[in-house]
Design an enzyme around this catalytic site. Structure first.
Site, PDB file in Angstrom:
ATOM      1  CG  LEU B  45      12.900  -6.937  -9.526  1.00  0.00           C
ATOM      2  CD1 LEU B  45      12.495  -7.654  -7.980  1.00  0.00           C
ATOM      3  CD2 LEU B  45      13.454  -7.957 -10.228  1.00  0.00           C
ATOM      4  CB  SER B 286      17.899  -7.322   5.032  1.00  0.00           C
ATOM      5  OG  SER B 286      17.239  -8.635   4.748  1.00  0.00           O
ATOM      6  NE  ARG B 332       9.448  -6.074   6.336  1.00  0.00           N
ATOM      7  CZ  ARG B 332      10.084  -6.224   4.830  1.00  0.00           C
ATOM      8  NH1 ARG B 332       9.554  -5.212   3.781  1.00  0.00           N
ATOM      9  NH2 ARG B 332      11.100  -6.873   4.539  1.00  0.00           N
ATOM     10  CD  GLU B 449       7.486   0.064  -3.716  1.00  0.00           C
ATOM     11  OE1 GLU B 449       8.535  -0.401  -4.026  1.00  0.00           O
ATOM     12  OE2 GLU B 449       7.207   1.078  -2.714  1.00  0.00           O
ATOM     13  NE  ARG B 459       6.656  -5.026   0.253  1.00  0.00           N
ATOM     14  CZ  ARG B 459       7.993  -5.423   0.888  1.00  0.00           C
ATOM     15  NH1 ARG B 459       8.292  -6.514   0.526  1.00  0.00           N
ATOM     16  NH2 ARG B 459       9.003  -4.505   0.885  1.00  0.00           N
TER      17      ARG B 459
END
Ligand SMILES: Cc1cc2nc3c(=O)[nH]c(=O)nc-3n(C[C@H](O)[C@H](O)[C@H](O)COP(=O)(O)OP(=O)(O)OC[C@H]3O[C@@H](n4cnc5c(N)ncnc54)[C@H](O)[C@@H]3O)c2cc1C
Ligand code: SF4
Ligand code: FES
Lengths: 252, 661
Positions: B45, B286, B332, B449, B459
């Site tokens: 990306l 995910s 997370r 990244e 993140r």
């Protein structure tokens, strides 16, 4: 941690480079567990080859979760092996039995020359996209995302076509090595969306022309491509491409 | 502090910094742009969006990737979604809130100015992608849909089923291919960058190896952009693609680019657990699944019953219990540690007991099944009917993920709960960059990244895609002007310049050295051993003793590698073993630096959990007084680094303990 107890016999295509001829070599892999993926079995085999001082088998792979489109093995006469809707990397050894003999070859097509062993050159696909598989909108030109409503039904259809991973199994499956399914997936995605309208006709004409230049064969509607496509790209897309192409040829 | 560590953050109020800077940064006129060459390494990306945009602006671009096509960069695998402060849901979202959530989620270890810019750009990204024909999920009115991700209380995540990365990357790839077709970008696939070429202290090009022919090539550029992704594969097992590696940024680091926060690693809570020694990678499920899945373990230790046989009141929904405000949607790092805690305490499930349940049944029936039934006017639906109706909706939202799970485990997650366990997923650390995304080497940039910039010590989900595209589409096209406007007089440097000759020679020497060892162990086996050391001693929990051990074990491993690695095949052709060996050698050096960094940071923050520094309840204990800085490491020689600190100043956010209760 389970260690497997299946033994698999492999016949694998070995070819040093594009200039030399290749042949099938036979290998035995022991200790295969049903939880292993097909590529992990190749990892085991390659470790075995290295320890015997033999050069490991080259094969393409990266994500190992069925999305990058890199893996590309022709397994027992079928691209990506026996299961429907699954890439080589997602195929697991539970789909095989102890003692099975499996023949593994690269994609075969004039437009996809072999680089080494099971690795082929698919850059023709990039050139097809470069010929028209885009919307010509420079960065900074966009309007608010919600100012272009897209009916859900059309958006869903466009998404299904856009799911193509560019693996080339459709070409490998086709007796004519036609790339129609791949090309039609991109043409359909953009033809179904309002954003793709301005270049709709040129896109179809240019992408088909590039496909022909690359040396892919013509489509005789056998449907083998869609049957083997790991993303289940539908034949409806080919019908749509034919309409788009015909329409564009008539008006241009 | 090093004089190289100047963040170049513009003056002025936070919300005006970027807009003001953007309109004052020096420009390069169109005629000069054509004479300026930019090398973009990586086509994920970050790289694809940068290469396409810079080419649209008129620069001469060369792009490189090691896969057979730029479309296969690891970004393709991103699943859940991309954040943007559009406030389409009218739920109180704003640029400030996205900024705030990101800083807080990162446990106050990111630069305010960069994160605010990211939040500002987020809305433009969605517009750009929609214009390219990216088929985001839509509702029946044709409008864009959103879902929620961890660490937030609004719905701001845009998505395309569980294939968001694929669709965004194909959008950027199509923009890139358009420029290739127009002759503005020259694309080099199956090429691996192996060295940065430095002339008079500036980055002036790269040495790349053509992976098909084995030849090394010299490429000049007025500027070099490294968009080469993360280095999670230092742990061997991770959710990253097999080829993801640190080589490009490691070479840059050895040439003088500082490495920022190398030890900040994200361990993702919901991945398919390890099933055996043969395992080559781990598969993510995910975070978006936590919208609809509830995480639990049995209340009883070593409960032998199948999941569906354990009644509701004998299940411990431990995230909902410990963090009632955010429940299953805590960030997370917190969710991962909580899963580890339950498993370590003996409540784990499945054959290995290293797993917890992620269960969709209740939402499948109650949320989706009932809604569909009432839509269809079915009165008093049976459970079977509700399951069938709910399944259709869940299929549309996450179908490919459920199929993937079934394929890998042989179990059907529509029927039984998924078994999941944390796995290495993302690296917040990377090359240190200033506000312009330039490293400490003039003319060398890092995007996506590969840089350390926006995510602090943790993140938030759906923010990496946002950062990669922000860097590539909307930041670098402006900030590169600050450097290139001073380079318009620099003519292309011929590649027979001694610096190119020298750099190519060092690359070849190293390849020959690797091939000449002719030892007994495969590159793969070294990689596995490195991964084990890293996971056990520099993974989800770290302590001083373990880190010290890890450092000496890694040093020993490095010696062993350079005396006993066995690489078959030769240098003049396609040789994945040789490619792998080079990457493993760099991972080994990086592993040591990560441990050095983790050892020096005597606090716990975000994904960095030092066992010595925790609150009574086991929450991470930050030390703002002593550690509110970015660690930027300077390479000084083999196993030698110097720590430089960039202090973090918070002018717009009140620092607090992260509280998700
Ligand atoms: C399974 C998974 C799911 C994810 N889901 C999400 C999500 O839902 N939302 C989200 O925001 N983030 C998600 N992430 C994170 C996100 O996908 C990545 O952080 C992001 O895509 C990285 O993009 P990038 O452009 O920086 O690098 P990458 O996409 O990794 O691209 C790296 C590029 O560099 C090239 N390269 C590397 N080294 C060299 C070299 N030496 N020479 C030449 N080329 C080189 C590669 O060929 C490639 O083109 C996910 C990550 C994983 C692993
Ligand atoms: S259409 Fe299917 S088989 Fe062909 S490239 Fe796309 S995903 Fe592969
Ligand atoms: S390795 Fe990516 S699709 Fe198989």
């Amino acid at each position: 941690m389970s260690h497997g107890n299946m033994t698999i016999n492999l016949k694998v295509w070995r070819q040093k480079n594009s200039r030399t001829a290749g042949n099938l070599e036979t290998y035995e892999v022991k200790g295969v567990s049903e939880d292993m993926s097909f590529l992990e079995m190749f990892d085991v085999l390659n470790e075995q080859l290295v320890s015997e001082g033999k050069e490991p088998i080259a094969f393409d792979h990266d994500c190992r979760e069925g999305i990058c489109g890199m893996c590309s093995m022709y397994i027992n006469g079928r691209p990506h092996g026996p299961l429907q809707g699954v890439t080589t990397c997602q195929l697991h050894m539970r789909s095989f039995k102890d003692g099975d003999t499996i023949v593994v070859e690269p994609w075969r097509a004039t437009a996809f020359p072999v680089i080494k062993d099971l690795v082929v050159d698919r850059s023709a696909f990039d050139r097809i996209i470069a010929s028209g598989g885009f919307v010509s909108v420079n960065t900074g030109n966009a309007q608010d995302g919600n100012s272009i409503p897209v009916p859900k039904n059309e958006a869903d259809k466009a998404f299904s076509a856009a799911a193509c991973i560019g693996c080339g199994a459709c070409v490998a499956a086709c007796k004519n090595a036609s790339a129609m399914l791949f090309v039609s997936a991109k043409v359909s995605q953009l033809a179904l969306l309002p954003q793709g309208q301005a270049e709709r006709q040129d896109r179809a004409l240019n992408m088909v022309a590039q496909m022909d230049t690359e040396g892919f064969g013509s489509c005789t509607n056998t449907g083998a491509c869609a049957a083997e496509c790991p993303k289940e790209i539908s034949l409806e897309n080919i019908a749509r491409l034919n309409r788009e192409y015909l329409g564009a040829s008539l008006t241009k | 502090m090093s004089d190289k560590l100047i963040s170049k953050t513009p003056e002025g109020p936070l919300s005006e910094k970027w807009t003001k800077y953007r309109s004052t940064v020096p420009l390069v006129n169109p005629a000069n742009k054509r004479n300026l060459e930019i090398i973009v390494v990586g086509t994920g990306l970050a790289g694809a969006s940068a290469a396409a945009t810079l080419a649209e602006m008129g620069y001469a671009v060369k792009a490189f990737c090691f896969q057979d096509s730029p479309r296969r960069a690891h970004s393709i695998a991103a699943q859940g979604g991309i954040n943007a402060a559009k406030n389409y849901q009218n739920d109180g979202d704003s640029t400030y809130r996205l900024f705030y959530d990101t800083i807080k989620g990162g446990d106050y270890r990111a630069r305010e100015s960069n994160v605010h810019r990211l939040a500002e750009n987020s809305a433009n990204i969605i517009d750009q992608c929609v214009a390219q024909g990216v088929p985001f999920a839509r509702d029946y009115g044709g409008m864009l849909k959103n879902r929620s991700f961890g660490g937030t209380q609004v719905k701001r995540t845009f998505y395309a089923a569980g294939q968001t990365g694929q669709q965004l990357l194909l959008g950027a790839y199509s923009a890139l291919e358009r420029q290739v077709g127009l002759g503005n970008v020259k694309m080099y696939s199956r090429h691996e960058m192996l060295e940065v070429v430095m002339i008079d202290g500036k980055a002036r090009g790269i040495i790349a190896r053509n992976l098909v022919t084995g030849e090394t090539e010299r490429h000049f550029g007025h500027a070099v952009l490294l968009c080469t992704g993360g280095y999670g594969n230092v742990f061997y097992l991770s959710t990253n693609a097999m080829g993801s590696n640190v080589t490009a940024i490691w070479k840059a680091h050895r040439q003088g680019a500082f490495f920022g926060n190398p030890c900040f690693t994200q361990i993702h809570p919901t991945c398919i657990p390890v099933s055996g020694d043969h395992q080559s990678k781990l598969t993510l499920m995910s975070e978006s699944l936590r919208n609809d899945g509830r995480i639990w373990v049995p209340k009883k230790k070593d409960d032998p019953r199948a999941a569906n046989d354990i009644p509701e009141d004998e299940r411990d929904y431990y995230l909902e219990r410990r963090y009632p405000a955010f429940g299953n949607l805590v960030p997370r790092d917190i969710a991962s540690r909580a899963a580890k805690e339950r498993c370590d305490a003996g409540y784990g499930v499945g054959a290995t007991k290293q797993a917890v349940y992620l269960d969709f049944r209740s939402n499948l029936i109650n949320k989706y099944g009932r809604a569909e039934a009432s839509k269809l006017g079915i009165e008093n639906p049976t459970i079977e009917q509700l399951v069938a109706l709910g399944k259709e909706v869940v299929k549309e939202e996450y179908g490919n993920l459920f199929d993937m799970y079934k394929q890998i485990t042989g179990e059907d997650p529509y029927e039984v709960p998924m078994r999941i366990y944390p796995a290495v997923h993302y690296t917040m650390g990377g090359l240190w960059v200033d506000y312009n995304l330039m490293t400490t080497i003039p003319g060398l940039y890092a995007l996506g990244e590969a840089n350390f910039s926006d995510h602090g010590a943790n993140r938030l989900g759906a923010s990496a895609l946002m950062q990669g595209l922000s860097d590539g589409y909307f930041v670098i096209p402006y900030t590169i002007g600050a450097y290139l406007s001073g380079e318009i007089k620099t003519k292309s440097i011929p590649t027979d310049h001694p610096a190119f000759v020298e750099a190519e020679k060092s690359v070849k020497d190293r390849i020959n050295k690797l091939l000449s060892i002719k030892g007994t162990q495969s590159p793969e086996s070294f990689h596995k051993r490195l991964g084990k050391i890293m996971w056990e001693k520099c993974g989800m929990a770290r302590n001083e003793k373990g880190l010290k051990e890890a450092i000496s074990e890694i040093q020993a491993l490095k010696k062993e590698f350079w005396s006993d690695v066995r690489i078959l095949g030769d240098a003049d052709g396609f040789n994945p073993e040789l490619d792998k060996a080079g990457r493993v050698a760099d991972f080994i050096e990086l592993g040591e630096l990560m441990c050095v960094d983790a050892l020096s940071r005597n606090e716990s923050c975000g994904g960095h959990f030092r066992e010595e520094y925790q609150e009574d309840g086991g929450e991470a204990k930050r030390d703002d007084e002593n550690f509110m800085f970015v660690s930027a490491w300077e390479f000084k020689g083999e196993s030698q680094w110097e720590l430089n600190k960039e202090p973090l100043v918070y002018e717009n956010i009140k620092i607090a303990q992260r509280n998700y209760k």
